[in-house]
Scaffold this active site. Structure first.
Site, PDB file in Angstrom:
ATOM      1  N   LYS A   1       0.817  -1.213   0.000  1.00 30.71           N
ATOM      2  CA  LYS A   1       0.000   0.000   0.000  1.00 30.71           C
ATOM      3  C   LYS A   1       0.853   1.267   0.000  1.00 30.71           C
ATOM      4  CE  LYS A   1      -3.875   2.086   2.388  1.00 30.71           C
ATOM      5  NZ  LYS A   1      -4.403   2.532   1.086  1.00 30.71           N
ATOM      6  N   GLY A   2       0.288   2.335  -0.530  1.00 27.27           N
ATOM      7  CA  GLY A   2       0.981   3.620  -0.578  1.00 27.27           C
ATOM      8  C   GLY A   2       1.503   4.023   0.789  1.00 27.27           C
TER       9      GLY A   2
ATOM     10  N   ASN B   1     -13.432   4.061  -5.409  1.00 29.53           N
ATOM     11  CA  ASN B   1     -12.895   4.222  -4.063  1.00 29.53           C
ATOM     12  C   ASN B   1     -12.323   5.614  -3.898  1.00 29.53           C
ATOM     13  OD1 ASN B   1      -9.799   4.348  -3.392  1.00 29.53           O
ATOM     14  ND2 ASN B   1      -9.963   3.156  -5.297  1.00 29.53           N
ATOM     15  N   ALA B   2     -12.476   6.093  -2.676  1.00 31.23           N
ATOM     16  CA  ALA B   2     -11.841   7.361  -2.302  1.00 31.23           C
ATOM     17  C   ALA B   2     -11.241   7.180  -0.919  1.00 31.23           C
ATOM     18  CB  ALA B   2     -12.852   8.500  -2.322  1.00 31.23           C
TER      19      ALA B   2
ATOM     20  N   CYS C   1      -2.716   8.882  -7.899  1.00 31.73           N
ATOM     21  CA  CYS C   1      -3.916   8.660  -7.090  1.00 31.73           C
ATOM     22  C   CYS C   1      -4.831   9.874  -7.201  1.00 31.73           C
ATOM     23  CB  CYS C   1      -3.561   8.417  -5.630  1.00 31.73           C
ATOM     24  SG  CYS C   1      -5.026   8.289  -4.586  1.00 31.73           S
TER      25      CYS C   1
ATOM     26  N   LYS D   1       3.960   4.950 -11.589  1.00 36.38           N
ATOM     27  CA  LYS D   1       2.585   4.511 -11.850  1.00 36.38           C
ATOM     28  C   LYS D   1       1.809   5.651 -12.492  1.00 36.38           C
ATOM     29  CE  LYS D   1      -1.316   2.051  -9.802  1.00 36.38           C
ATOM     30  NZ  LYS D   1      -1.760   1.244  -8.664  1.00 36.38           N
TER      31      LYS D   1
ATOM     32  N   ASN E   1      -3.596   3.586 -13.140  1.00 35.78           N
ATOM     33  CA  ASN E   1      -4.268   3.814 -11.865  1.00 35.78           C
ATOM     34  C   ASN E   1      -5.768   3.972 -12.160  1.00 35.78           C
ATOM     35  OD1 ASN E   1      -4.887   4.613  -9.156  1.00 35.78           O
ATOM     36  ND2 ASN E   1      -2.828   5.447  -8.963  1.00 35.78           N
TER      37      ASN E   1
ATOM     38  N   GLY F   1      -5.589  -3.104 -14.405  1.00 34.29           N
ATOM     39  CA  GLY F   1      -6.867  -2.432 -14.666  1.00 34.29           C
ATOM     40  C   GLY F   1      -7.912  -3.478 -15.009  1.00 34.29           C
TER      41      GLY F   1
ATOM     42  N   THR G   1      -8.569  -5.015  -7.887  1.00 36.55           N
ATOM     43  CA  THR G   1      -9.907  -5.270  -7.371  1.00 36.55           C
ATOM     44  C   THR G   1     -10.244  -6.760  -7.387  1.00 36.55           C
ATOM     45  OG1 THR G   1     -10.576  -3.069  -8.100  1.00 36.55           O
ATOM     46  CG2 THR G   1     -12.341  -4.631  -7.689  1.00 36.55           C
TER      47      THR G   1
END
Lengths: 279, 307
Positions: B49-50, B73-74, B134, B169, B196, B247, B270
């Site tokens: 994760k970031g 997602n946010a 992002c 990315k 992304n 993607g 996902t």
């Protein structure tokens, strides 16, 4: 330990209008699930719409038969597809997931379960386990719903020997009003006479649980736990989507913020009510 | 040709992957939650994760909405910060035989450089994925990623402080992804990952309001696969560095399509939510595809379509 299981659907039946009970075969989940935990169900393996799995709390387990059950409300596309699954079909289930209820360690504790709507589903499993652990005489269930035909699990609670009180918003059955009024009345009448610790467990709409938490806090009960339900994407704790604001700064945060966010799917869904920041 | 086991190994810069499958940042945490399902060493790489310099609280709830064949997602890059990652998460990952790629985020060029410099000196980190794409944070990230100048500034700054393999990315939320890609490579990026998420919104017609607290979110899942494939194909024509395609990859067929379009490796995002075993099933499926088509080395299929 959680896993992905191919579960056979044994039966699905409508227990009240728009409320379905599913019985599934999966010895691993039946043996391992704890009250308050949930499973993530893939409602269709042949379409990407809906894409994500649907979380359902475990309603009952039958370990000796390798079965468990779910109780869910028909609310949208995913649950509608779920109802179409027929007996004998298999579905993919991930579970058991999340952190369930803490059942305490005092044989003398009084346990009060406060259910709102489909929140009765996990509390049914909880009441069974509490009865097995401490005996049913110390367990009381308060069930709230919109109206008489939406009351869930009353007969099941009673058949297991648990005392039940019901409230309905429209007064068509039981107490006319909110289930939190039943809780307040019960605490007012019993806390002054009982010396044993009282433990409250709740699942239902957020507004109801916030009021349960407030009443429990004011009454000074020793433990109040709430089972939250937020939008989940993964159900596994990796996406950070289903977060809840919790009191206290996260370690290492030097910004002065006195709260942090925890994942409902992984750190919950059951939280101590005192820890929650209700928005 | 007999049914010999094909060579699945690929190299992304100095990162040696035993197979071409990694996971998309933000869909796998730091691996701990997924290790219940399989040996993480089966993956070609783990992309975590970031990670920012200090802990980030992320955005308000609701943060996710399901859409047709996808999700918005946010999250807002909620993470516990660099120290927590190095001290608490990385030791767990070191026990697996798998390269670790850390997704780096920042609100300033200096933050990207400082995080990257520390990670470059940290045992168990094999590559950095610079997240300049992002769409869910107000400062940094896409603010750098949607212009060649911004990309060049971030990549150059990070390049000057570490020798680790740098993967930039890229965002699909740009007019010309090819020029952005070229700029990233010229500035020192060893590889590229794309795409992304795509910026979108969802509306609740009954409440008459946006569904996400942040209003906008990033769209992922099968719904975006054609766009991702197009961008991977376009960028693969224009640059000479490895590409990690992602993607909407849900199965081995999807993954193969990305490699045929020009991706040297793929990332499952996902798809991990729908099927926690997706990544390893995709590895097995790619192998079966190669065997059934008599291909002995995965590298032989990269970019075959479009050449």
């Amino acid at each position: 330990m959680k896993g992905i299981y191919n579960c056979e659907v044994i039966a699905q039946s409508e227990v009240s209008p728009g409320v379905i009970r599913s019985l599934l075969r999966c010895p691993e989940i039946a043996c391992q699930a704890q009250p308050g935990q949930f499973v993530n169900v893939q409602v269709s393996a042949t379409t990407t719409d809906p894409l994500l799995r649907r979380p359902f709390s475990v309603h009952a387990v039958y370990p000796s038969e390798g079965l468990f059950s779910l109780l869910y409300v028909l609310v949208g596309k995913g649950t509608a597809m779920m109802t179409k699954i027929t007996s004998g079909e298999n579905i993919s289930v991930v579970g058991p997931l999340g952190r369930g209820f803490d059942l305490g360690n005092s044989p003398d504790a009084q346990h009060i379960l406060v259910a709102g709507g489909c929140g009765a589903a996990p509390l049914h499993f909880l009441s069974d386990r509490l009865c097995a652990l401490w005996g049913c005489k110390n367990v009381k269930v308060l069930v709230g719903s919109r109206s008489k035909d939406a009351v869930l699990c009353e007969a099941e609670f009673i058949s297991h020997g648990v005392e039940v009180e019901v409230s309905t918003d429209d007064g068509t059955y039981g107490h006319h009003g909110l289930v939190t009024e039943l809780l307040k009345r019960h605490l007012d009448s019993s806390l002054s006479t009982l010396h044993s610790p009282t433990r409250i467990y709740s699942c239902g709409p957020n507004a109801m649980m916030r009021e349960v938490a407030r009443i429990a806090h004011e009454a000074g009960v020793s433990s109040c736990q709430v089972s939250l339900e937020n939008n989940m994407a993964c159900g596994l704790g990796v996406c950070m989507g289903c977060v809840q604001k919790i009191k206290g700064a996260v370690p290492g945060d030097t910004s002065g913020t006195d709260w942090h966010r925890e994942r409902v799917c992984k750190d919950g869904p059951v939280f101590n009510a005192e820890d929650i920041i209700w928005d | 040709m007999g049914l010999t086991t094909p060579d699945l190994s690929v190299n992304i810069g100095k990162i040696k992957m035993k197979n071409p499958v990694t996971v998309a940042s933000g869909t796998f945490g730091s691996g701990q939650e997924m290790a219940d399902f399989y040996d993480l060493g089966r993956l070609g790489a783990i992309t975590v994760k970031g990670t920012s310099l200090e802990p980030w609280p992320g955005n308000d709830y609701p943060r996710t909405v399901e859409t047709s064949s996808g999700m918005l997602n946010a999250i807002g890059l909620q993470n516990d910060g660099l120290d927590a990652f190095v001290n608490e998460k990385l030791p767990f990952l070191r026990q697996f035989d798998v390269p670790v790629i850390v997704n780096v985020v920042g609100q300033s060029v200096d933050e990207y450089a400082r995080v990257s410099e520390v990670l470059g000196k940290t045992e168990g980190v094999h590559g950095l994925e610079l997240n300049v794409s992002c769409p869910n944070v107000k400062k940094g990230c896409l603010a750098f990623g949607n212009s060649p100048e911004g990309i060049a500034e971030v990549v150059s700054a990070v390049r000057s402080v570490t020798d680790l393999t740098l993967i930039t990315k890229l965002s699909p939320n740009v007019t010309d992804v090819v020029s952005i890609a070229k700029t990233a490579v010229e500035a020192g990026s060893d590889a590229l990952s794309l795409i992304n998420t795509l910026l979108g919104v969802a509306i609740d017609p009954w409440q008459k309001k946006f569904r996400l607290a942040n209003i906008t979110g990033g769209l992922s899942g099968p719904a975006i696969k054609p766009i991702a494939l197009r961008m991977v194909w376009q960028v693969a024509q224009a640059v000479d560095v490895p590409i990690i395609g992602m993607g909407g990859i849900m199965n081995a067929t999807d993954a193969v399509e990305f490699m045929l379009a020009g991706a040297d490796a793929v990332a499952v995002g996902t798809g991990n939510f729908v099927n926690p075993m997706a990544a390893v099933e995709i590895i097995e499926g790619i192998q079966e595809y190669l065997m059934s088509t008599n291909v002995s080395d995965i590298k032989q299929i990269v970019g075959v379509v479009g050449k």
